[in-house]
Design an enzyme around this catalytic site. Structure first.
Site, PDB file in Angstrom:
ATOM      1  N   CYS A  76       0.797  -1.231   0.000  1.00 57.57           N
ATOM      2  CA  CYS A  76       0.000   0.000   0.000  1.00 57.57           C
ATOM      3  C   CYS A  76       0.822   1.269   0.000  1.00 57.57           C
ATOM      4  O   CYS A  76       0.534   2.210  -0.750  1.00 57.57           O
ATOM      5  CB  CYS A  76      -0.986   0.001   1.164  1.00 57.57           C
ATOM      6  SG  CYS A  76      -0.245   0.212   2.808  1.00 57.57           S
ATOM      7  N   HIS A 114      -2.290   1.419   7.107  1.00 58.58           N
ATOM      8  CA  HIS A 114      -2.571   1.458   5.673  1.00 58.58           C
ATOM      9  C   HIS A 114      -2.506   2.908   5.217  1.00 58.58           C
ATOM     10  O   HIS A 114      -2.768   3.839   5.986  1.00 58.58           O
ATOM     11  CB  HIS A 114      -3.960   0.862   5.400  1.00 58.58           C
ATOM     12  CG  HIS A 114      -4.368   0.852   3.962  1.00 58.58           C
ATOM     13  ND1 HIS A 114      -3.659   0.201   2.977  1.00 58.58           N
ATOM     14  CD2 HIS A 114      -5.427   1.441   3.323  1.00 58.58           C
ATOM     15  CE1 HIS A 114      -4.247   0.365   1.811  1.00 58.58           C
ATOM     16  NE2 HIS A 114      -5.326   1.116   1.989  1.00 58.58           N
ATOM     17  N   ASP A 131      -7.795   4.139  -3.851  1.00 60.11           N
ATOM     18  CA  ASP A 131      -6.959   3.152  -3.161  1.00 60.11           C
ATOM     19  C   ASP A 131      -6.570   2.061  -4.148  1.00 60.11           C
ATOM     20  O   ASP A 131      -7.377   1.184  -4.464  1.00 60.11           O
ATOM     21  CB  ASP A 131      -7.718   2.564  -1.975  1.00 60.11           C
ATOM     22  CG  ASP A 131      -6.825   1.759  -1.042  1.00 60.11           C
ATOM     23  OD1 ASP A 131      -5.704   1.400  -1.462  1.00 60.11           O
ATOM     24  OD2 ASP A 131      -7.241   1.478   0.097  1.00 60.11           O
TER      25      ASP A 131
END
Length: 264
Positions: A76, A114, A131
């Site tokens: 991420c 995250h 995302d």
């Protein structure tokens, strides 16, 4: 909302070529959707670097080098970190925000667990939650201010208000993560990124994985198994030899490996 920037000089055309998209004519929501899906299809979610002993760097130049020049993926912090740089170079406003992943429906992970992005567009219809670094998630950005269900090829997503101005994200009724509304600098994520890449307690250090969106399906390599999922169907193909595993990485992800990651 205040937006921060970690902008870096880069070859925007090379990045767009990496994801197979022409330069957008405007930094609007329509083109954001196109960029988001294209990134998910071209740039894999992968932790191979961790299992190859490669350093994980959040330096903007290193992010672009890995994703664009080396044609790799990442997890991420790397994927959303690089995507934010591209969006800013194209004229979007981007806030990097921390999120805590739901370990169970009642248990959240630590802060900066995250990295997600809140994106402002030229047509001012956002901000949008973008995302491209959560593995299986929404194919398109989600409207941050909506509190009704948002149907997406990846599922039905709902955003809900949480304490302290945070926002919870649900997929098909299951909690995914809690977004902290405060914008952050990419460097704020460095300590947790280091922990995720090195700790035996991190699920990223347990086994190599590589996955990307493939049209309406998802294709992944987990250990020595090639996995195709579409809808509720799942097909698994063993990769019994080193040559077969290397060939699968090349064919499905464009990744050429001189050596295989540990644990594969």
């Amino acid at each position: 909302m205040r937006f921060t920037s970690d902008a870096v000089g880069m070859d925007v055309n090379a990045y767009l070529d990496r994801i197979g998209v022409a330069r957008p004519g405007a930094a609007d929501a329509e083109h954001l959707r196109e960029l988001h899906r294209a990134h998910l299809e071209a740039v894999p979610f992968e932790n191979l670097g961790i299992h190859l002993g490669e350093p994980i760097s959040l330096d903007p130049d290193d992010l672009v080098d890995k994703v664009v020049r080396r044609r790799r993926g990442g997890f991420c912090y790397e994927l959303n970190g690089a995507f934010a740089l591209l969006l800013e170079a194209l004229g979007y406003s981007v806030a990097r925000v921390g999120a805590r992943v739901f370990r169970t429906p009642d248990q959240l992970g630590p802060p900066f667990d995250h990295l997600a992005l809140l994106v402002g567009t030229a047509d001012h219809d956002g901000p949008w939650l973008a995302d491209v670094g959560f593995g299986r998630h929404s194919t398109y950005p989600l409207l941050l201010g909506s509190r009704t269900g948002q149907d997406d090829p990846g599922g039905r997503f709902t955003l809900a208000d949480a304490p302290d101005g945070d926002v919870d994200v649900f997929r098909d009724g299951d909690p995914q993560y809690r977004i902290e509304a405060r914008p952050r600098a990419l460097t704020d994520f460095a300590p947790t990124c280091w922990w995720q890449a090195t700790s035996p307690e991190s699920h990223f250090t347990r086994a190599p994985v590589c996955s990307r969106l493939d049209g309406d399906a998802r294709i992944s390599i987990s250990g020595r198994t090639l996995i195709r999922t579409k809808g509720g169907a799942r097909e698994e193909t063993p990769l019994p030899s080193d040559d077969a595993l290397r060939a699968a990485y090349r064919e499905h992800f464009g990744i050429t490996l001189d050596r295989l990651p540990g644990g594969a």
